[in-house]
Scaffold this active site. Structure first.
Site, short mmCIF file in Angstrom:
data_model
loop_
_atom_site.label_atom_id
_atom_site.label_comp_id
_atom_site.label_asym_id
_atom_site.label_seq_id
_atom_site.Cartn_x
_atom_site.Cartn_y
_atom_site.Cartn_z
N LYS A 26 -14.00 0.32 15.46
CA LYS A 26 -12.65 -0.26 15.65
C LYS A 26 -12.17 -0.04 17.08
O LYS A 26 -11.55 -0.92 17.69
CB LYS A 26 -11.65 0.38 14.66
N ASN B 197 0.85 -1.20 0.00
CA ASN B 197 0.00 0.00 0.00
C ASN B 197 0.89 1.24 0.00
O ASN B 197 2.11 1.13 -0.02
CB ASN B 197 -0.97 -0.03 1.19
O1 PMT Z 1 2.91 6.12 6.52
P1 PMT Z 1 2.33 7.42 5.99
O2 PMT Z 1 2.57 7.60 4.51
O3 PMT Z 1 2.78 8.62 6.80
O4 PMT Z 1 0.75 7.35 6.15
C1 PMT Z 1 0.18 7.33 7.43
C2 PMT Z 1 -1.06 6.41 7.49
C3 PMT Z 1 -2.13 6.93 6.56
C4 PMT Z 1 -0.66 4.99 7.09
C5 PMT Z 1 -1.53 6.43 8.99
O5 PMT Z 1 -1.89 7.73 9.34
C6 PMT Z 1 -2.71 5.50 9.21
O6 PMT Z 1 -3.87 5.85 9.02
N1 PMT Z 1 -2.42 4.24 9.61
C7 PMT Z 1 -3.41 3.16 9.74
C8 PMT Z 1 -3.73 2.60 8.38
C9 PMT Z 1 -4.67 1.43 8.44
O7 PMT Z 1 -4.30 0.37 8.06
O8 PMT Z 1 -5.84 1.67 8.97
P2 PMT Z 1 -6.99 0.55 9.19
O9 PMT Z 1 -8.20 1.37 9.49
O10 PMT Z 1 -7.03 -0.40 8.04
O11 PMT Z 1 -6.49 -0.24 10.47
C10 PMT Z 1 -6.92 0.07 11.77
C11 PMT Z 1 -5.84 -0.18 12.77
O12 PMT Z 1 -5.58 -1.58 12.86
C12 PMT Z 1 -4.49 0.48 12.48
O13 PMT Z 1 -3.95 0.92 13.70
C13 PMT Z 1 -3.67 -0.65 11.90
O14 PMT Z 1 -2.27 -0.47 12.21
C14 PMT Z 1 -4.22 -1.86 12.64
N2 PMT Z 1 -4.16 -3.12 11.93
C15 PMT Z 1 -4.84 -3.32 10.78
C16 PMT Z 1 -4.82 -4.55 10.17
C17 PMT Z 1 -4.06 -5.59 10.74
N3 PMT Z 1 -4.00 -6.78 10.18
N4 PMT Z 1 -3.38 -5.39 11.87
C18 PMT Z 1 -3.41 -4.17 12.48
O15 PMT Z 1 -2.79 -3.97 13.51
#
Ligand code: PMT
Length: 408
Positions: free
Chosen positions: A338, A208
């Protein structure tokens, strides 16, 4: 730490290179900002050579990344010293005037340790207006490294000599070790950053657009407050040379899962900003897959472990767990789900519908939501400033009230 040294136009500017040299020797990274008058006393070349970095002087200089230098520098620096500080810069700072690179930077350098080492003639130092300005700046938290008494450049003897560079370095060390400036000393915090790559074959992966900028900014913000940081980073070009940040590089979600679950029990908090792939190819080929022809190709994906949800189930009394939510619609409701489902204390929501927020960019705009329903929405700020706000509003003692009142 990252120290900015501001140099103004007084004869004591000749001691600035020695100050910079001592700071570098003490392990700090140093950048210098000089007023045009300072460069009458000490050369650009000298300051750039001892600091190992470009000197900032011109407010309107073109930079290759088109950022406003005083804004990006204030994010870069963990602390700042102005030495020598003339009556002029003290007066400008006390009056809120920013008319050159240094004075403008000073106005934007808030909530971080700032020291000034005044140097001037005795009568100037004793002038009531100067003393009033000094007292005012001290009342705002700026530390004055008192000038010494002795022979002055103007041929008289009295108070006004700039403190020796060694004394200034000691004053900085004392200031940095103060509990108020290092509220996270003794705490270990886990941060995940960047993308994960899920291998398809020996040359391709599912990934990504995350660059790791948000996570690295968090690691820096935590380290600047005294925390020991365990940074688990997916594939990223970013570097950090901060001794308080212990970095582990991983590639896939499963590798990140293994490191995060290993490290979390030894941490008082975790902030998971990584963009983790939810799915990975069920099978990885150890050679380059060949084209499959017109029928196309099917990849069967299987779900990755959810690192954040697992940490939520492992969480013990006294541990704080902060997740991120990257959304494109129904932002608040999705983030709230979440927060609850993964047993978080806080969730940091960023939306790709906000210009300048999310992947890749140097800025972000976030809403921090707590499990008790309080929230704070930031303006669009640099990722380092966003990181500072997350740390301040979720991990510092004042955090509860700051979030409840949405205070700036
Ligand atoms: O790295 P940059 O270019 O600076 O961009 C920053 C960012 C946009 C990546 C950051 O600000 C951000 O939003 N990170 C979370 C991205 C994400 O995957 O969001 P999500 O809504 O899909 O996941 C929710 C949470 O669960 C996140 O804390 C993620 O780290 C966590 N997760 C998700 C899937 C997984 N299998 N394991 C996890 O721990």
């Amino acid at each position: 730490m990252r120290i900015i040294v501001g140099i103004t136009g007084g004869i004591a500017a000749y001691k600035a290179p020695q100050l910079v040299r001592l700071l570098v020797k003490a392990g700090h990274e140093v950048r210098c900002v000089a007023t045009p008058h300072a460069l009458e006393f000490v050369t650009r070349l000298t300051l750039e050579t001892v600091s190992g970095n470009s000197l900032y002087c011109d407010l309107f200089a073109q930079t290759n990344n088109h950022t406003t230098e005083h804004i990006s520098l204030k994010d870069w620096g963990d602390a700042m010293i102005v030495a020598p500080a003339t009556a002029n810069i003290i007066g400008k700072m006390a009056s809120g005037i920013g008319d050159d690179a240094l004075s403008t930077l000073l106005l934007s350098f808030s909530r971080k340790p700032l020291l000034m080492a005044p140097a001037m003639n005795t009568q100037m130092w004793e002038c009531p207006a100067v003393q009033r300005n000094v007292a005012y700046l001290v009342s705002t938290g700026i530390e004055m490294v008192e000038p010494g008494t002795g022979d002055l450049a103007c041929g008289t003897t009295g108070k006004g000599r700039m403190a020796e560079p060694e004394e200034i370095v000691q004053a900085l060390a004392r200031r940095l070790s103060r509990a108020a400036d290092m509220p996270l000393r003794g705490k270990r915090v886990l941060v995940t950053a960047g993308p994960t790559y899920e291998r398809i074959d020996s040359v391709r992966f599912i990934g990504n657009y995350s660059t790791g900028k948000m996570g690295f900014a968090l690691a820096e913000a935590l380290a600047a407050r005294g925390a020991e940081v365990e940074l688990v980073a997916g594939p990223t070009a970013l570097k950090t040379d901060n001794a308080a940040i212990h970095r582990t590089d991983v590639e896939s979600a499963r590798e990140m899962y293994a490191e995060a679950t290993r490290l979390f029990p030894g941490c008082t908090a975790a902030i998971l900003s990584a963009a983790v792939a939810d799915y990975r190819p069920e099978h990885t080929a150890d050679h380059k897959l060949k084209k499959q022809g017109d029928e196309g190709m099917t990849l069967h994906l299987v779900q990755n472990p959810d690192i954040l949800a697992t940490l939520g189930s492992m969480k013990q009394e006294g541990q704080t767990l902060i997740g991120f939510a990257l959304e494109t619609d129904n932002e608040q409701a999705n983030a709230q789900r979440k927060l609850e489902r993964k047993n978080l204390d806080y969730i940091v929501l960023n939306s790709l519908r906000d210009a300048g927020a999310g992947f890749g960019v140097d800025t972000n705009l976030v809403t921090i939501m707590s499990r008790n329903g309080d929230s704070y929405t930031s303006p669009l700020m640099s990722k380092r400033e966003v990181a500072d706000e997350i740390v301040r509003r979720c991990l510092l003692p004042e955090s509860a009230t700051l979030l409840a009142n949405n205070e700036v």
